[in-house]
Write a protein that holds these residues in place. Structure first.
Motif, PDB file in Angstrom:
ATOM      1  N   THR A  19      18.803 -60.553 -81.010  1.00  0.00           N
ATOM      2  CA  THR A  19      19.592 -60.402 -82.229  1.00  0.00           C
ATOM      3  C   THR A  19      20.238 -61.729 -82.612  1.00  0.00           C
ATOM      4  OG1 THR A  19      20.055 -58.117 -81.635  1.00  0.00           O
ATOM      5  CG2 THR A  19      21.459 -59.104 -83.288  1.00  0.00           C
ATOM      6  N   MET A  20      20.755 -62.459 -81.645  1.00  0.00           N
ATOM      7  CA  MET A  20      21.359 -63.759 -81.936  1.00  0.00           C
ATOM      8  C   MET A  20      20.320 -64.741 -82.460  1.00  0.00           C
ATOM      9  SD  MET A  20      24.064 -64.121 -78.791  1.00  0.00           S
ATOM     10  CE  MET A  20      24.168 -65.873 -78.983  1.00  0.00           C
ATOM     11  N   HIS A  21      19.111 -64.690 -81.901  1.00  0.00           N
ATOM     12  CA  HIS A  21      18.039 -65.567 -82.367  1.00  0.00           C
ATOM     13  C   HIS A  21      17.640 -65.216 -83.804  1.00  0.00           C
ATOM     14  CE1 HIS A  21      14.579 -68.165 -82.207  1.00  0.00           C
ATOM     15  NE2 HIS A  21      13.799 -67.158 -82.546  1.00  0.00           N
ATOM     16  N   ALA A  22      17.586 -63.944 -84.119  1.00  0.00           N
ATOM     17  CA  ALA A  22      17.195 -63.515 -85.466  1.00  0.00           C
ATOM     18  C   ALA A  22      18.291 -63.778 -86.484  1.00  0.00           C
ATOM     19  CB  ALA A  22      16.840 -62.032 -85.464  1.00  0.00           C
ATOM     20  N   SER A  23      19.534 -63.844 -86.052  1.00  0.00           N
ATOM     21  CA  SER A  23      20.633 -64.020 -87.011  1.00  0.00           C
ATOM     22  C   SER A  23      20.746 -65.449 -87.520  1.00  0.00           C
ATOM     23  CB  SER A  23      21.952 -63.591 -86.377  1.00  0.00           C
ATOM     24  OG  SER A  23      22.321 -64.476 -85.347  1.00  0.00           O
ATOM     25  N   ARG A  24      20.006 -66.359 -86.957  1.00  0.00           N
ATOM     26  CA  ARG A  24      20.060 -67.759 -87.409  1.00  0.00           C
ATOM     27  C   ARG A  24      19.396 -67.961 -88.768  1.00  0.00           C
ATOM     28  NH1 ARG A  24      18.390 -70.317 -81.662  1.00  0.00           N
ATOM     29  NH2 ARG A  24      20.323 -69.809 -80.578  1.00  0.00           N
ATOM     30  N   ASP A  25      18.458 -67.113 -89.101  1.00  0.00           N
ATOM     31  CA  ASP A  25      17.729 -67.229 -90.366  1.00  0.00           C
ATOM     32  C   ASP A  25      17.944 -65.938 -91.155  1.00  0.00           C
ATOM     33  OD1 ASP A  25      15.959 -68.001 -92.352  1.00  0.00           O
ATOM     34  OD2 ASP A  25      14.181 -67.412 -91.215  1.00  0.00           O
ATOM     35  N   ALA A  26      18.266 -66.060 -92.451  1.00  0.00           N
ATOM     36  CA  ALA A  26      18.577 -64.885 -93.269  1.00  0.00           C
ATOM     37  C   ALA A  26      17.369 -63.960 -93.416  1.00  0.00           C
ATOM     38  CB  ALA A  26      19.075 -65.321 -94.635  1.00  0.00           C
ATOM     39  N   VAL A  27      16.184 -64.510 -93.630  1.00  0.00           N
ATOM     40  CA  VAL A  27      14.989 -63.689 -93.804  1.00  0.00           C
ATOM     41  C   VAL A  27      14.639 -62.989 -92.490  1.00  0.00           C
ATOM     42  CG1 VAL A  27      12.528 -63.732 -94.356  1.00  0.00           C
ATOM     43  CG2 VAL A  27      14.125 -65.146 -95.664  1.00  0.00           C
ATOM     44  N   ARG A  28      14.688 -63.728 -91.415  1.00  0.00           N
ATOM     45  CA  ARG A  28      14.389 -63.138 -90.103  1.00  0.00           C
ATOM     46  C   ARG A  28      15.402 -62.047 -89.759  1.00  0.00           C
ATOM     47  NH1 ARG A  28      13.516 -67.261 -85.420  1.00  0.00           N
ATOM     48  NH2 ARG A  28      11.518 -67.499 -86.435  1.00  0.00           N
ATOM     49  N   SER A  29      16.646 -62.256 -90.128  1.00  0.00           N
ATOM     50  CA  SER A  29      17.683 -61.255 -89.887  1.00  0.00           C
ATOM     51  C   SER A  29      17.411 -59.977 -90.662  1.00  0.00           C
ATOM     52  CB  SER A  29      19.049 -61.824 -90.272  1.00  0.00           C
ATOM     53  OG  SER A  29      20.048 -60.880 -90.093  1.00  0.00           O
ATOM     54  N   LEU A  30      17.005 -60.097 -91.915  1.00  0.00           N
ATOM     55  CA  LEU A  30      16.701 -58.925 -92.728  1.00  0.00           C
ATOM     56  C   LEU A  30      15.508 -58.159 -92.170  1.00  0.00           C
ATOM     57  CD1 LEU A  30      17.330 -57.282 -95.263  1.00  0.00           C
ATOM     58  CD2 LEU A  30      15.752 -58.773 -96.502  1.00  0.00           C
ATOM     59  N   VAL A  31      14.479 -58.877 -91.755  1.00  0.00           N
ATOM     60  CA  VAL A  31      13.305 -58.231 -91.167  1.00  0.00           C
ATOM     61  C   VAL A  31      13.687 -57.557 -89.853  1.00  0.00           C
ATOM     62  CG1 VAL A  31      11.036 -58.663 -90.136  1.00  0.00           C
ATOM     63  CG2 VAL A  31      11.657 -59.743 -92.305  1.00  0.00           C
ATOM     64  N   PHE A  32      14.520 -58.207 -89.068  1.00  0.00           N
ATOM     65  CA  PHE A  32      14.951 -57.661 -87.783  1.00  0.00           C
ATOM     66  C   PHE A  32      15.737 -56.366 -87.969  1.00  0.00           C
ATOM     67  CE2 PHE A  32      17.732 -57.378 -84.081  1.00  0.00           C
ATOM     68  CZ  PHE A  32      16.845 -57.635 -83.050  1.00  0.00           C
ATOM     69  N   ILE A  33      16.616 -56.347 -88.956  1.00  0.00           N
ATOM     70  CA  ILE A  33      17.447 -55.168 -89.202  1.00  0.00           C
ATOM     71  C   ILE A  33      16.606 -53.997 -89.707  1.00  0.00           C
ATOM     72  CG2 ILE A  33      19.267 -54.259 -90.703  1.00  0.00           C
ATOM     73  CD1 ILE A  33      20.554 -57.032 -90.543  1.00  0.00           C
ATOM     74  N   ARG A  34      15.616 -54.259 -90.540  1.00  0.00           N
ATOM     75  CA  ARG A  34      14.819 -53.189 -91.145  1.00  0.00           C
ATOM     76  C   ARG A  34      13.656 -52.731 -90.276  1.00  0.00           C
ATOM     77  NH1 ARG A  34      17.385 -50.395 -94.182  1.00  0.00           N
ATOM     78  NH2 ARG A  34      15.459 -49.620 -95.021  1.00  0.00           N
ATOM     79  N   ASP A  35      13.433 -53.367 -89.143  1.00  0.00           N
ATOM     80  CA  ASP A  35      12.321 -53.012 -88.265  1.00  0.00           C
ATOM     81  C   ASP A  35      12.613 -51.683 -87.566  1.00  0.00           C
ATOM     82  OD1 ASP A  35      10.073 -53.043 -86.696  1.00  0.00           O
ATOM     83  OD2 ASP A  35      10.772 -54.644 -85.368  1.00  0.00           O
TER      84      ASP A  35
END
Length: 66
Positions: free
Chosen positions: A18-34
């Motif tokens: 989660t910390m790794h995905a939160s560094r990038d806005a697009v990656r964070s959105l994809v991570f949350i919606r997965d």
């Protein structure tokens, strides 16, 4: 004790992802919606609530027995 350690390792791995995905806005959105990640969070939530209830029940049993 092994169940507690396994749960903590799973929690640590999920936190690091989660910390790794939160560094990038697009990656964070994809991570949350997965849906797979959502299922992992739901399983972790159920697991920790079970462990909490188990510890409270064991504490109550040992408190009343002694």
């Amino acid at each position: 004790m092994a169940h507690l350690l396994g749960g903590m390792l799973f929690l640590l791995a999920l936190m690091l992802r989660t910390m790794h995905a939160s560094r990038d806005a697009v990656r964070s959105l994809v991570f949350i919606r997965d849906p797979y990640r959502h299922r992992q969070l739901r399983m972790l939530n159920i697991y920790w609530h079970f462990i909490d209830a188990l510890w409270v029940a064991l504490f109550g049993v040992f408190l009343f027995l002694y």
